[in-house]
Scaffold this motif. Structure first.
Motif, PDB file in Angstrom:
ATOM      1  N   CYS A  59       0.824  -1.206   0.000  1.00  0.00           N
ATOM      2  CA  CYS A  59       0.000   0.000   0.000  1.00  0.00           C
ATOM      3  C   CYS A  59       0.860   1.259   0.000  1.00  0.00           C
ATOM      4  O   CYS A  59       1.651   1.479   0.927  1.00  0.00           O
ATOM      5  N   TYR A  69      -2.074   5.312   5.184  1.00  0.00           N
ATOM      6  CA  TYR A  69      -2.261   5.084   6.619  1.00  0.00           C
ATOM      7  C   TYR A  69      -3.733   4.810   6.927  1.00  0.00           C
ATOM      8  O   TYR A  69      -4.070   3.898   7.670  1.00  0.00           O
ATOM      9  N   CYS A  72      -4.692   1.362   5.472  1.00  0.00           N
ATOM     10  CA  CYS A  72      -4.177   0.282   6.312  1.00  0.00           C
ATOM     11  C   CYS A  72      -5.009   0.154   7.591  1.00  0.00           C
ATOM     12  O   CYS A  72      -5.378  -0.957   7.989  1.00  0.00           O
ATOM     13  N   VAL A  86       0.287  -6.082   5.684  1.00  0.00           N
ATOM     14  CA  VAL A  86       0.243  -4.885   4.850  1.00  0.00           C
ATOM     15  C   VAL A  86       1.637  -4.270   4.872  1.00  0.00           C
ATOM     16  O   VAL A  86       2.206  -4.048   5.937  1.00  0.00           O
ATOM     17  N   MET A  88       3.784  -1.014   3.727  1.00  0.00           N
ATOM     18  CA  MET A  88       3.709   0.356   3.238  1.00  0.00           C
ATOM     19  C   MET A  88       4.759   0.502   2.145  1.00  0.00           C
ATOM     20  O   MET A  88       5.937   0.223   2.365  1.00  0.00           O
ATOM     21  N   GLY A 101       3.333   3.996  10.174  1.00  0.00           N
ATOM     22  CA  GLY A 101       2.889   2.793   9.475  1.00  0.00           C
ATOM     23  C   GLY A 101       2.651   1.649  10.449  1.00  0.00           C
ATOM     24  O   GLY A 101       1.639   0.952  10.379  1.00  0.00           O
ATOM     25  N   ARG A 102       3.576   1.451  11.360  1.00  0.00           N
ATOM     26  CA  ARG A 102       3.421   0.388  12.372  1.00  0.00           C
ATOM     27  C   ARG A 102       2.199   0.634  13.247  1.00  0.00           C
ATOM     28  O   ARG A 102       1.471  -0.303  13.585  1.00  0.00           O
ATOM     29  N   ALA A 106       0.749  -1.732   9.822  1.00  0.00           N
ATOM     30  CA  ALA A 106       1.615  -2.250   8.759  1.00  0.00           C
ATOM     31  C   ALA A 106       2.638  -3.227   9.326  1.00  0.00           C
ATOM     32  O   ALA A 106       3.160  -3.043  10.421  1.00  0.00           O
ATOM     33  N   HIS A 109       7.817  -1.964   5.735  1.00  0.00           N
ATOM     34  CA  HIS A 109       7.918  -0.693   5.030  1.00  0.00           C
ATOM     35  C   HIS A 109       8.919  -0.902   3.900  1.00  0.00           C
ATOM     36  O   HIS A 109      10.065  -1.250   4.169  1.00  0.00           O
TER      37      HIS A 109
END
Length: 131
Positions: A59, A69, A72, A86, A88, A101-102, A106, A109
């Motif tokens: 994503c 963001y 997700c 997922v 990023m 992201g985490r 996610a 990355h």
């Protein structure tokens, strides 16, 4: 683990508003034997996810209407997809971006531009994660 050791084909959704990124990912993943689904924004992705239940999602962060963001977080808010990894996929590579992201759920990355090897290594690392 190399791309050739992935045990089976993985159904992968690539969400990115760049046609070039979608085509590159589709080519790399398809050549490795994976089933590739594409969406050009978060809203389109939600429909694809509901219909096809991908095993792994890449994503983009910077997209119009619904950013990565938000996308997700929406995916992870559905109990059916909480275990779906997922990744990023973005040019944004700061500690802030990785942490954000985490926080939205996610698993990884991956920084753009990505290589075929980096993309397939990410698939290999997450393909064994139980969904």
């Amino acid at each position: 683990m190399t791309a050739s050791t992935t045990p089976q084909s993985v159904r992968i959704l690539v969400i990115d508003d760049s046609a070039t990124i979608r085509r590159s990912a589709e080519l790399f993943l398809g050549e490795a034997g994976h089933e590739v689904l594409l969406a050009d924004d978060g809203f389109a992705a939600l429909a694809v996810i509901a219909e096809h239940s991908p095993d792994l999602i890449f994503c983009d962060i910077t997209m119009p209407r619904l950013d990565g963001y938000q996308t997700c977080a929406l995916i992870k808010s559905n109990p059916r997809y909480q275990a779906t990894p997922v990744v990023m996929l973005t040019a944004k590579d700061s500690l802030f971006d990785r942490t954000r992201g985490r926080l939205c759920g996610a698993s990884e990355h991956l920084t753009k531009p990505f290589s075929r090897e980096a993309l397939l290594a990410c698939v290999d690392a997450l393909a064994s994660v139980p969904a």
